[in-house]
Scaffold this motif. Structure first.
Motif, PDB file in Angstrom:
ATOM      1  N   ASN A   1       3.485   7.371   4.271  1.00  0.00           N
ATOM      2  CA  ASN A   1       2.289   7.649   3.690  1.00  0.00           C
ATOM      3  C   ASN A   1       1.184   7.253   4.151  1.00  0.00           C
ATOM      4  O   ASN A   1       0.165   7.576   4.489  1.00  0.00           O
TER       5      ASN A   1
ATOM      6  N   HIS B   1       1.470   4.186  -3.256  1.00  0.00           N
ATOM      7  CA  HIS B   1       1.622   5.491  -3.176  1.00  0.00           C
ATOM      8  C   HIS B   1       2.854   6.026  -3.684  1.00  0.00           C
ATOM      9  O   HIS B   1       2.890   7.075  -4.271  1.00  0.00           O
TER      10      HIS B   1
ATOM     11  N   ALA C   1       0.903  -1.244  -0.018  1.00  0.00           N
ATOM     12  CA  ALA C   1      -0.045   0.033   0.082  1.00  0.00           C
ATOM     13  C   ALA C   1       0.788   1.169  -0.038  1.00  0.00           C
ATOM     14  O   ALA C   1       0.506   2.172  -0.820  1.00  0.00           O
TER      15      ALA C   1
ATOM     16  N   ALA D   1       0.323   9.288   7.190  1.00  0.00           N
ATOM     17  CA  ALA D   1      -0.208  10.296   7.102  1.00  0.00           C
ATOM     18  C   ALA D   1      -1.845  10.002   6.577  1.00  0.00           C
ATOM     19  O   ALA D   1      -2.554  10.893   6.974  1.00  0.00           O
ATOM     20  N   LEU D   2      -2.121   8.761   5.908  1.00  0.00           N
ATOM     21  CA  LEU D   2      -3.496   8.705   5.425  1.00  0.00           C
ATOM     22  C   LEU D   2      -4.203   8.582   6.789  1.00  0.00           C
ATOM     23  O   LEU D   2      -5.624   8.928   6.863  1.00  0.00           O
TER      24      LEU D   2
ATOM     25  N   GLY E   1      -5.812  19.159  13.033  1.00  0.00           N
ATOM     26  CA  GLY E   1      -4.651  18.526  13.738  1.00  0.00           C
ATOM     27  C   GLY E   1      -4.520  17.218  13.581  1.00  0.00           C
ATOM     28  O   GLY E   1      -5.803  16.473  13.372  1.00  0.00           O
TER      29      GLY E   1
ATOM     30  N   LYS F   1      -3.825  10.183   9.460  1.00  0.00           N
ATOM     31  CA  LYS F   1      -3.880  11.576  10.278  1.00  0.00           C
ATOM     32  C   LYS F   1      -2.952  11.328  11.559  1.00  0.00           C
ATOM     33  O   LYS F   1      -3.358  11.753  12.445  1.00  0.00           O
TER      34      LYS F   1
END
Lengths: 817, 125
Positions: A657, A576, A572, A660-661, A712, A663
């Motif tokens: 990545n 990306h 995955a 980050a997805l 945030g 959050k």
């Protein structure tokens, strides 16, 4: 000072010691000497008396002899007498002189006329010239007077001493009876006298000196001094009382010879006696010294004895043993309180002198010796007491107390017995035996392997299970160094790990492969523990191990599955990563196309730029794909030296990545470069990814779901690489804000198959696999809770600086054939 | 302050540059942002007519920036860009209500036509 005092005292005592002996000796000498001298003196006195008596007797004898001669001649025939008184020499006179001298030995004779006038003088048988009356000293008239007087009834004779010509003579006078015809009868006329003389000194000397009564008989003048050596003297008195001289003599001294003859033996005897006394004294003295010494020693010994006895008494009462002392008649003469307590006698029974029989009887009645007849028991126990020598035995009393009895025979014939209550010991021993048997069964029957070895890994013990597992006999293993057939692949790593067992780091948990006898590889997991001696040195290493071959297979399966799962995540992330250059590449191509559409040939430069971009983006993708390929081959056994910073960064690249997805903020503090480590980089990457994934899951669970009103990130994952020069280990710290791990789980978190996740969810690599992977590279994983979350720390030792390049290159080549 | 018609927000610099070059060719003024925060700042400062917003960015991602911009100006024309179209469409249909969504890789000529239409007012807001 003390020494000289002692010497003085000794000398003084010597003098005192010898004084009686000296006194005795002196007394003995005095008495024997005195007796000898006294008897000598007595003998001398006796001899002197005898000599004096002999002198007197001899004087008397001379006088008597002379008198009898004179008397004999007086009966001479009257004719002869007439001639005698004639003044001229004639035959009668001649005959008389010869007769006197030769027959009677009278050398001197006088014929004395009345009135004292000497008519004839004869000497040695011859008539000699007329001798004047004056030649006869002292007392002749007086002598002649006495002739007339009756003497002893016989008239006409007299004897006495006269000095004739200065020489003392014994004289005898007798009347010459001449015929009276010419005279008037009845009228006595003055008679004629015959005077015979014998020189006193030769006369006496001839008789006395030859017999050993006296010696040196001598007549000395009245006025002459006595000779020196003469000890006795007798005055020689004339008839008229005048002193003619003195007869002196030396009486015999038999005492003196007695002293000589007895003295020498006496001296010898005295010397002998003295010597004997001296010897005895010396003997006595040395005996005395020995006795004194012994007395001293005895006194000292006695003192010590008293002290020892005191100490002994204390010890006697203080020792744990019960002690009893019996004399030769088996009467109790000593015991301590423990004796009463341990054996269990009533206080009233124990008193000095009580017979052993009584004590044994008490115990027999109590049932100490079993159910046998008490009388017989007492008899046999008495026999045991009388048995000589020392020996031990055990007794059990009626209440089950086990007594250890030691019997010791005394030199004096008595017996000392000590009693020790060993009930507890026996019980413990019984328990120990039981538990030992149990332990042995456990050790022998269990499936766990148990090994004991020396620090140099020489085997001292293996249990049955281990032997079975290795398919080797115990004798093949015991005493062997490196007895365990560690697979060559793991050997170096295991050796390194073993050398890390130190007193400060005594335990080691390690899994490795061993070659079994049938050629199969087996996996063993060991927990080794160092046993330290009193000096805190490693004395022995004990290991408990188990066969994890099946577990390992299952784990490898799980690892494979987990790898697939993590590969999914990686894919995955990779998708990306690949999409980014793909997008750029795609747009660059479109831009180029558009430029050609509008500008035609003029756009050729721009199109060239775009094609370059396409190529670069394509390369970027190729790198990612290559990484993916290598990631998939991470189970390759080869270890290589890699810079840890690169490994951490590529792990971050794969995961950022995805994070980050969700959050979640991923904070990386990774230096540009770091020291190298020796290990499998993709395994490390997987481990890091695993921790990041776990952190993400924890944050997802812990933090509220994404809320559009709350901007945030939901949480933070922090990845640090700490490489401090001088430290042996490099550290990778992965911390999260996921709320942390319950304390109860912290210690079990690396156990295989331990999970808090729901089944089927989060197929991350198990932490146990992570741990094993890092441990396989000589590293270690720590875990603890920090504020707001958990922190994992991966420790990896820095590689040695030498030969880094060569090894790294070789490994890289070997890794991608 | 010059007028900026389009703000490009994408964390991948090479993609951002391709879009920028393309907009240059169209003659559309633009500004670039590399994350959500920068995009928000530019949105407030330059009031762009259109925002090209990548959904997946570090720090403040596209979705959050989108919500913020919508809160600032409900009529803001925001075009979401993403490689994960299924997820974006689902989200857009259920709650986001974006002006448009574009799947990466972006078909530049289609996007250019769309931007021209918007800027010229042929597409209703």
């Amino acid at each position: 000072m003390a020494q000289s005092d002692g010497t003085d005292k000794r000398q003084e005592s010597n003098a005192r010691f010898f004084a009686p002996f000296m006194g005795l000796f002196v007394l003995f000498v005095a008495v024997s000497g005195g007796l000898l001298l006294y008897s000598a003196w007595l003998q001398n006195e006796l001899a002197r008396e005898q000599a004096a008596v002999a002198v007197e007797r001899e004087l008397e004898a001379v006088r008597t002899g002379l008198s009898s001669v004179a008397v004999e001649y007086s009966m001479w025939n009257p004719t002869g007498l007439r001639e005698l008184v004639a003044p001229e020499p004639n035959r009668a006179k001649q005959r008389l002189a010869l007769w006197l001298y030769q027959k009677h030995g009278v050398p001197v004779a006088f014929v004395v006329a009345p009135g004292g006038r000497v008519l004839s003088v004869f000497r040695a048988g011859e008539q000699i010239a007329t001798l004047g009356a004056q030649d006869i000293d002292g007392g002749l008239p007086r002598l002649l007077e006495t002739v007339g007087e009756a003497e002893e009834g016989v008239a006409g004779r007299a004897a006495g001493l006269l000095s004739v010509q200065g020489e003392v003579h014994a004289v005898a006078a007798s009347v010459l009876n001449t015929p009276t015809d010419e005279r008037t009868p009845g009228v006595p006329e003055d008679p004629f006298y015959l005077l015979l003389g014998l020189p006193l000194e030769p006369a006496l000397g001839d008789e006395l000196v030859p017999v050993p009564l006296l010696s040196e008989l001598q007549v000395v003048a009245a006025d002459a001094p006595l000779p020196d050596r003469v000890s006795d003297a007798r005055p020689l008195v004339a008839p008229d009382g005048s002193l003619l001289g003195r007869l002196t003599w030396q009486p015999a001294r038999p005492g003196d010879s007695l002293v000589l003859t007895l003295g020498i033996p006496l001296v010898v005897v005295l010397l002998l006696v003295g010597a004997v006394l001296w010897w005895m004294a010396r003997r006595l003295k040395s005996a005395h010294a020995v006795i004194a010494e012994r007395a001293d020693a005895l006194a000292k010994a006695n003192e010590e004895l008293v002290a020892n006895a005191g100490m002994l008494e204390v010890v006697f009462d203080a020792i744990d043993h019960g002690v009893s002392v019996l004399d030769r008649d088996l009467r109790l003469i000593g015991w301590n309180d423990n004796f009463r307590r341990v054996v269990g006698y009533p206080r009233s029974l124990l008193h000095s002198g009580v017979e052993a029989v009584e004590l044994l009887h008490y115990r027999a009645m109590r049932g100490d010796f079993g159910d046998r007849d008490p009388a017989a028991t007492v008899e046999s126990e008495l026999k045991r007491l009388r048995f000589s020598g020392s020996y031990n035995f055990e007794e059990t009393t009626a209440d089950g107390t086990v007594l250890e009895v030691r019997q010791h025979e005394l030199e004096t014939g008595g017996v000392v017995r000590t009693y020790l209550d060993i009930t507890e010991r026996r019980r413990a021993e019984a328990l120990l035996q039981a538990s030992e048997a149990r332990y042995r069964a456990v050790v022998e029957n269990q499936r766990e392997f148990i090994v004991r070895m020396m620090p140099d890994r020489t085997c001292t013990f293996v249990n049955e299970a281990m032997c079975r597992f290795l398919q080797r006999r115990r004798e093949e293993l015991i005493g062997q160094r490196g007895f365990e057939p560690i697979a060559p692949l793991d050997r170096a790593a295991v050796e390194a790990q073993f050398s890390g067992i130190t007193p400060d780091n005594p335990t080691l948990t390690i899994a490795y492969r061993v070659d079994k006898a049938d050629g199969e590889l087996g996996w063993v997991e060991w927990t080794y523990r160092a046993i330290l001696d009193e000096n805190r040195e490693v004395a022995e290493i004990q290991g408990v191990g188990r066969d994890i071959s099946e577990l390992r297979a299952a784990q490898e399966q799980a690892l494979h599955l987990a790898k697939l799962a993590s590969l999914g995540q990686v894919v995955a992330g990779l998708a990306h990563e690949i999409a980014q250059p793909l997008n750029a590449l795609s747009m660059a191509a479109e831009n180029a196309l558009m430029a050609y559409d509008t500008d035609g040939e003029e756009a050729i430069g721009y199109m060239h730029d775009k094609l370059e971009t396409v190529r670069l983006q394509g390369e970027r993708m190729a790198k990612i794909v290559d990484h993916l390929r290598r990631f998939n081959r991470a189970d390759l056994p080869g270890m290589e030296q890699v810079e840890l910073a690169h490994v951490v960064r590529s792990a971050l690249m794969l995961s950022k990545n995805q994070i980050a997805l969700d959050k979640i903020e991923l904070v990386a503090e990774v230096p540009e470069s770091s020291r190298r480590i020796r290990g499998r980089p993709f395994e490390i990457e997987q481990v890091i990814l695993n921790f990041i994934t776990n952190a993400r899951d924890a944050i997802a669970e812990h933090a509220p779901p994404a809320d559009p009103d709350r901007p945030g990130p939901r949480g933070q994952i922090r990845v640090e690489l700490i490489d401090r020069p001088g430290r042996a280990n490099l550290r990778i710290r992965i911390s999260d804000s996921g709320g942390g791990i319950p304390e109860a789980h912290l210690s079990r978190i690396f156990d295989p198959f331990f999970t808090t996740k729901e089944l089927g969810k989060g197929m991350g690599l198990g932490l146990s696999i992570c741990y094993r992977a890092i441990a396989g590279m000589g590293g270690h994983i720590n875990v603890w809770n920090v504020e707001g979350g958990a922190q994992f720390e991966i420790l990896l030792p820095a590689a040695e600086d030498d030969a880094i390049e060569g090894v790294a290159q070789a490994s890289a080549e070997g890794a991608s054939p | 302050m010059t007028e900026v018609a389009v703000v490009i927000a994408d964390d991948d610099e090479s993609q951002r540059r391709e879009i920028a070059e393309f907009l240059d060719r169209l003659g559309v003024t633009h500004a670039e942002a590399s994350d959500g925060g920068e995009a928000k700042r530019l949105f407030q400062e330059v009031h762009p007519k259109i925002v090209l917003l990548d959904m997946n960015m570090p720090k403040i991602d596209g979705v959050e920036a989108f919500r913020w911009m919508r809160a600032q100006d409900s009529r803001a024309k925001i075009i979401l860009m993403s490689g994960y179209m299924n997820r974006v469409r689902e989200a857009n249909e259920s709650e986001l209500g974006a002006f448009a969504v574009v799947e990466k890789p972006i078909p530049l000529r289609t996007l250019g036509q769309f931007i021209k239409n918007v800027l010229s007012g042929r597409v209703p807001a």
